[in-house]
Design an enzyme around this catalytic site. Structure first.
Site, mmCIF file in Angstrom:
data_model
loop_
_atom_site.group_PDB
_atom_site.id
_atom_site.type_symbol
_atom_site.label_atom_id
_atom_site.label_comp_id
_atom_site.label_asym_id
_atom_site.label_seq_id
_atom_site.Cartn_x
_atom_site.Cartn_y
_atom_site.Cartn_z
ATOM 1 N N CYS A 240 0.860 -1.186 0.000
ATOM 2 C CA CYS A 240 0.000 0.000 0.000
ATOM 3 C C CYS A 240 0.894 1.233 0.000
ATOM 4 C CB CYS A 240 -0.967 -0.031 1.195
ATOM 5 S SG CYS A 240 -0.143 -0.104 2.803
ATOM 6 N N ARG A 245 -2.405 -0.680 5.393
ATOM 7 C CA ARG A 245 -3.487 -1.337 4.654
ATOM 8 C C ARG A 245 -3.011 -2.665 4.062
ATOM 9 N NH1 ARG A 245 -4.803 3.735 0.887
ATOM 10 N NH2 ARG A 245 -2.536 3.879 1.110
#
Length: 282
Positions: A240, A245
């Site tokens: 990410c 994430r």
């Protein structure tokens, strides 16, 4: 019917309520709080017995790279009252933060770390109690292992995967980041380069979540990831912007679906997009 591969990696609010005062359980509320005049959400009210971590000043260096110093980790866990045999439960207001902390603690060999399904919002939505009282912590003498290379992808390993088709590179950022419109929170500036790693499939991390922030069923998740060629028989590397994430998707693939060969590239675009010679596609 498809079920979660490791259902014990998640706890629900009912389980947590029953174990709040269990001496073998340590609850962590983790936020990413920049330095500001606003108090963190923890100060306004947190789940009873929860210890606060600011991920920006504990897990991350100022340059947003993950701190993999074993001595630092041992100190952090010891101060938090976590022993090697403690069951750690993590929750946050941000859906990606708790899985990231699970990945981080697993990286250093912690045996039993789980996350609250639905996080802080779920607890509050059910009208469960919050407190401003900070728990009294008895320090421990935590002993961490060296970082586990099977959980973490380094830049050279990612670069070696470009153009090969395996491991599958999974970009879990926003569409704007993937298309090169944003570097992280906005357009590129200076020497920053926006785009994605060539050949990476795009699947925003929140595709794994229901509207209330809980995880979709295993059957739904198999379909979501399978639609992009992310399947149990293929190794995968998630990435990410700074690895948060990315770790959320790692958690889904590794613990909810049981895919055995999944690593998170924690350097992510914060590293890749700042280098002059890494391949970038838009």
């Amino acid at each position: 019917m498809v079920t979660y591969a490791h259902p014990q990696a998640l706890v629900d609010t009912q389980w947590l309520a029953a174990h709040l005062h269990d001496p073998n359980v340590r609850l962590l509320e983790v936020h990413l709080d920049p330095v500001s005049t606003e108090p963190p959400p923890y100060d306004a009210g947190h789940i009873p017995e929860a210890v606060f971590w600011n991920g920006l000043t504990t897990i991350l260096h100022p340059d947003f790279r993950v701190n993999v110093d074993t001595t630092m980790v041992e100190g952090l866990l010891s101060r938090s009252g976590i022993a090697n045999d403690t069951t750690v439960i993590v929750y946050s207001a941000h859906p990606a933060v708790a899985p990231w902390v699970v990945w981080y603690l697993k990286l250093f060999g912690h045996a039993d770390v789980r996350m609250l399904n639905g996080g802080r919002q779920r607890w509050i939505a059910e009208g469960r109690p919050l407190t401003a009282e900070v728990p009294v912590i008895t320090p421990t003498a935590y002993i961490a292992t060296a970082p586990d290379p099977s959980l973490r992808a380094l830049r050279g390993q990612v670069q070696a995967a470009v153009g090969k088709g395996e491991p599958v590179l999974v970009d879990v950022r926003t569409p704007q980041e993937y298309r090169g419109e944003w570097f992280m929170m906005g357009p590129s500036t200076g020497t920053e380069r926006a785009g994605h790693i060539p050949g990476a499939v795009h699947l925003y991390y929140e595709a794994a979540l229901n509207a209330d922030g809980t995880f979709k069923s295993a059957e739904e998740l198999v379909a979501v990831y399978g639609s992009q060629g992310v399947t149990a028989d293929k190794p995968a590397i998630t990435y990410c912007a700074v690895g948060i994430r990315s770790a959320h998707t790692w958690f889904v693939l590794r613990y909810l679906l049981g895919y055995p060969r999944v690593r998170s590239y924690d350097g992510s675009w914060n590293e890749w997009g700042r280098l002059p010679d890494t391949p970038v596609e838009v």
